[in-house]
Design an enzyme around this catalytic site. Structure first.
Site, PDB file in Angstrom:
ATOM      1  N   ASN A   1       0.859  -1.183   0.000  1.00  0.00           N
ATOM      2  CA  ASN A   1       0.000   0.000   0.000  1.00  0.00           C
ATOM      3  C   ASN A   1       0.895   1.234   0.000  1.00  0.00           C
ATOM      4  O   ASN A   1       1.338   1.701   1.042  1.00  0.00           O
ATOM      5  CB  ASN A   1      -0.900  -0.031   1.226  1.00  0.00           C
ATOM      6  CG  ASN A   1      -1.954   1.056   1.192  1.00  0.00           C
ATOM      7  OD1 ASN A   1      -1.741   2.114   0.611  1.00  0.00           O
ATOM      8  ND2 ASN A   1      -3.075   0.795   1.834  1.00  0.00           N
ATOM      9  N   ASP A   2       1.147   1.756  -1.192  1.00  0.00           N
ATOM     10  CA  ASP A   2       2.068   2.881  -1.359  1.00  0.00           C
ATOM     11  C   ASP A   2       1.689   4.092  -0.518  1.00  0.00           C
ATOM     12  O   ASP A   2       2.510   4.970  -0.282  1.00  0.00           O
ATOM     13  CB  ASP A   2       2.044   3.343  -2.829  1.00  0.00           C
ATOM     14  CG  ASP A   2       2.936   2.494  -3.703  1.00  0.00           C
ATOM     15  OD1 ASP A   2       3.987   2.066  -3.239  1.00  0.00           O
ATOM     16  OD2 ASP A   2       2.553   2.267  -4.873  1.00  0.00           O
ATOM     17  N   CYS A   3       0.425   4.153  -0.164  1.00  0.00           N
ATOM     18  CA  CYS A   3      -0.072   5.369   0.469  1.00  0.00           C
ATOM     19  C   CYS A   3      -0.122   5.273   1.980  1.00  0.00           C
ATOM     20  O   CYS A   3      -0.506   6.228   2.647  1.00  0.00           O
ATOM     21  CB  CYS A   3      -1.458   5.683  -0.076  1.00  0.00           C
ATOM     22  SG  CYS A   3      -1.390   5.963  -1.845  1.00  0.00           S
TER      23      CYS A   3
END
Ligand code: BGC
Ligand code: NOJ
Length: 815
Positions: free
Chosen positions: A486-488
């Site tokens: 989850n890059d965010c």
């Protein structure tokens, strides 16, 4: 509501009106030359690298989204009436319109006032060019005088520079027109190695190469002055905006059809001729002339197009299924496999949602994409693995991305995504299961592409595992680094001063935040590596990896279990994320999927409890949302995730990539009904009838569908380039249908919906063909405990590998 229909026999999606909610696109090209093309012929082309070798121009944030294209204009020279064969950009009313997106080709047909045009666009195999074959028919009962104008706008090669550096670029553009062929040679002066050409099969009435001459001052592509007047000007671009446009006049008798072929191509000079003749600015065209001549011939085009179809027969022939569900059949047999091939080629680089500038090949993304195409093109999967592994660093960490043209790690993004290295193990494991090619583990592969640093690929895998073990946090869980899958979820984005904007990534890397997702991924990867080590006879090592997996499992249960689901993480300050203790973001989907896939909580009921929580809290009719409750405001300690409004992207959108993890997890627990129900909720084909809500293409997965907190719940966004393609393919074929390659053979262990009576499939595996028949009394939810292999009873569900070339009958009887 629909905008077209599936033609399964032709393997095409047929769009029957041009004004789809968004441009619905397709991809051209299979190896080096690629393009995207919308249903109205918008889109652009590039050679290998959408950023560094862009052939045609795309204008960012344009309206409409797909403007810049492969446009043909038709003009009735008797009346001056003109229109676009693909509706765009003139948008003149058409009496008839149809776009057929097929496997690496698109056909757009239209008619206006008795003049029919049908254009086939494709990139022939093993060529660095695209063909547009236009057939113009006079359906009137009187003769017609028609002008046909082609058009492309050239990009000055580096798409980033092209889009921004006008002060320079308005003076660099150069063309050469020779024998009716328009050559685009900007950059040739400097590098003397590459150029583009645009050719036409018919004698020309004229041409244009300067955009302003073609369009006219203050005009756009919707009403070029040259088309309006019916006469090309013969303009030669010096600076400003080079384009290519041919003008062909056609005198058509009633009922007559004329074929006009256009070829747009990329050429690179052979090395030895790069600087030859020195000082000359004249293009060296010796090697491209024969190519152009060949592809302007109708027979070559017909043969090239047939070869492309045969190529796709071969690619898709390795797995064919016949199930009780038509949507499943067409996704598995055609569209999902096709999308997997596109993600193989394009990673996340070029669509109308990815700029072709920002991202090259992702380490994490490409390893996962591999899961969806390894059975289709195992040799190219092998090459891809070696390319990816060469961008690993000696620490075991990895560049997050690399450029396809240079195959070098991309420094602007760097490293520190702590899930990255583990995906390499999962990608290699998938390759070994499919091919049995243990030799790849001995291949010498450098770190960071540095000559002299080569180590066997196997060593890369052990460094991946150690990378996690060397970076454990306060609870013994893996440190998250800048982010995991989850890059965010940027948990190290702390601020020293409350109220100050978040700190830079240096702090992020040193941070103490931990990830339960990576913990689950580690358990999965360590078990995979143990299996591989056993095959190599390294039983001591295998036992070590299993012990590490066991220990991490214990840590997950101790610190990662929240009572009814797996927690997501611990933040920089040691607070749990994805816990009932939080006011928002109490439960996340990712750890429920990965932990169950890794086998955590299978014996003690935790896995089943976690999946029930997903069903209760995260599942919606449009798919499973990423987390709940959505974050209502921005939170500095969580980073980008909370920058999205509720229901979009990582903030509680239906991030489709994660849904198949839950489908797989459900099959592991034997829940075929739930798994298949989740599968259908996000299947593009199954959603076709709500195209007005879904809005994106009904033939490919989109990255995201707006979640239940969004005002546009059910609307898909960012189609095509997403890990959703590979994972859904794995979920449906390997876990629900249950045809699953393992290190020691092909497993056939279906976990089907109760009401299915069975299915049939043909699967190639390590050179043999398996004809699989599954019979199950409808109403039974049971699993198979034995197989009949060529009529002989085999206990369990593993089919032993058969000799290459043989055909094996596999019967699965679930009684
Ligand atoms: C998106 C992510 C994506 C990332 C890539 C973010 O803005 O929300 O989905 O992975 O950018 O850098
Ligand atoms: C898209 C990115 O390409 C992928 O790497 C990432 O895992 C997901 N977004 C989730 O953030």
């Amino acid at each position: 509501m629909r905008y077209g229909y599936f033609d399964d026999h032709a393997r095409e999606y047929v769009i029957d009106r041009p004004d789809t909610p968004l441009p619905w696109i397709n991809y051209l090209g299979s190896e080096a030359y690629f393009g995207l093309i919308s249903n109205t012929a918008g889109g652009y082309s590039f050679y290998r690298d959408a950023r560094l070798r862009r052939l045609t121009r795309y204008r960012y944030n344009n309206a409409p989204l797909d403007l810049g294209g492969r446009y043909l204009y038709l003009r009735d020279d008797a009346t001056g009436d003109y229109w676009s064969a693909s509706w765009q950009p003139t948008q003149r009313d058409l009496d008839d319109y149809e776009c057929r997106h097929g496997l690496s080709y698109t056909r757009i047909a239209s008619a206006r006032r008795g003049i029919r045009a049908e254009t086939l666009y494709f990139v022939p195999l093993n060529e660095t060019l695209e063909v547009w074959r236009a057939r113009i028919t006079n359906e009137r009962d009187t003769p017609a005088e028609i002008s046909l104008f082609s058009s492309v706008e050239f990009c000055l090669w580096d798409a980033q520079d092209d889009a921004t550096n006008f002060q320079r670029n308005f003076s660099t553009g150069q063309v050469e027109v020779d024998g009716g062929v328009i050559y685009h040679k900007t950059e040739y002066r400097e590098r003397r190695d590459h150029f583009a050409y645009f050719a036409c099969s018919e004698p020309l009435a004229g041409f244009d190469t300067q955009r302003e001459a073609f369009l006219g001052a203050y005009r756009g592509w919707d009403r070029p002055v040259v088309v309006e007047h019916g006469a090309a000007t013969g303009s030669v671009a010096n600076g400003w905006a080079p384009i290519g446009s041919h003008h062909v006049r056609l005198a058509l008798a009633p009922g007559e059809t004329r074929e006009v072929i256009f070829v747009l191509g990329y050429a690179e000079n052979p090395r030895a001729e790069k600087f030859d003749p020195p000082g000359s600015q004249t293009l060296n065209k010796r090697h491209v002339r024969p190519v152009i001549e060949r592809w302007l011939r109708p027979e070559t085009v017909t043969e090239g197009f047939a070869a492309l179809a045969a190529h796709w027969d071969r690619l898709l022939g390795g797995l064919r299924v016949r199930t009780p569900d038509a949507d499943t059949d067409r996704m598995v047999n055609i569209w999902n496999a096709y999308q997997c091939m596109v993600t193989f080629n394009l990673s996340r680089s070029a669509s109308f949602f990815e700029s072709g500038i920002g991202r090259g090949m992702g380490f994490r993304d490409s390893n996962q994409d591999l899961l969806g195409f390894v059975h289709i093109i195992p040799e190219r999967a092998r090459e891809r693995i070696l390319d990816i592994a060469a961008t690993q660093l000696s620490t075991g960490g990895a560049y997050h991305q690399y450029q396809p043209l240079t195959k070098r790690g991309n420094n602007d993004i760097g490293e520190g995504f702590n899930d990255d290295p583990l995906w390499l193990i999962l990608g290699v494991a998938a390759y070994l299961k499919e091919t049995g090619d243990l030799g790849i583990l001995d291949e010498p592969v450098p770190f960071d592409n540095l000559p002299g640093s080569e180590k066997p690929l196997y060593e890369h895998l052990t460094r991946s595992l150690n990378y996690t073990l060397d970076r454990l946090g306060p609870h013994g869980l893996p440190l998250i680094g800048r982010a995991d899958w989850n890059d965010c979820l940027n948990l190290n984005c702390f601020s020293d001063t409350p109220g100050e904007p978040f700190q830079t990534t240096e702090n992020s890397i040193g941070g103490q935040a931990e990830s339960v997702f990576i913990a689950g991924q580690f358990v999965l990867a360590a078990k995979e590596l143990a299996g591989i080590a056993d095959l190599l006879g390294l039983h001591g090592k295998a036992a070590e990896y299993r012990a590490a997996a066991e220990k991490m499992t214990g840590t997950i249960i101790e610190h990662g279990w929240d009572g009814a689901w797996f927690r997501r993480a611990y933040d920089f300050y040691g607070n749990p994320i994805g816990s009932g203790e939080n006011d928002e973001g109490q439960i996340f989907v990712e750890p429920q999927g990965l932990c169950v896939l890794a086998g955590v909580g299978l014996d003690d009921g935790l896995a089943a409890r976690a999946l029930d929580s997903v069903a209760e809290r995260l599942a919606t009719p449009h798919g499973i949302v990423l987390q709940q409750p959505a974050y209502s405001g921005y939170r500095i300690e969580l980073g980008e995730i909370s920058s999205y409004p509720p229901g979009y992207k990582e903030n509680a959108g239906i991030f489709c990539h994660t849904n198949p993890w839950i489908m797989i997890a459900e099959t592991i627990l034997g829940n075929g009904d739930r798994a298949f129900d989740y599968y259908r909720r996000i299947s593009p084909s199954a959603r076709e009838r709500i195209s007005d809500v879904h809005r994106s293409e009904p033939y490919v997965y989109a990255q995201m569908i707006a979640g239940r907190d969004a005002p546009t719940h059910g609307e898909a966004k960012n189609s095509w380039l997403t890990g959703t393609a590979a994972w859904n393919f794995v979920a449906i074929t390997q876990w629900i249908l249950g045809i699953r390659p393992e290190l020691t053979g092909l497993r056939v262990d279906p976990v089907l919906p109760t009401d299915w009576p069975g299915y049939q499939a043909t699967r190639s595996y390590r050179g043999a063909t398996y004809e699989i028949t599954v019979r199950k009394p409808a109403g039974s939810g049971r699993r198979a405990d034995h197989l009949l292999v060529d009529g002989e009873r085999v206990e369990g569900t593993l089919v032993p590998p058969a000799p290459a070339g043989s055909t094996v009958q596999v019967e699965v009887v679930i009684s």
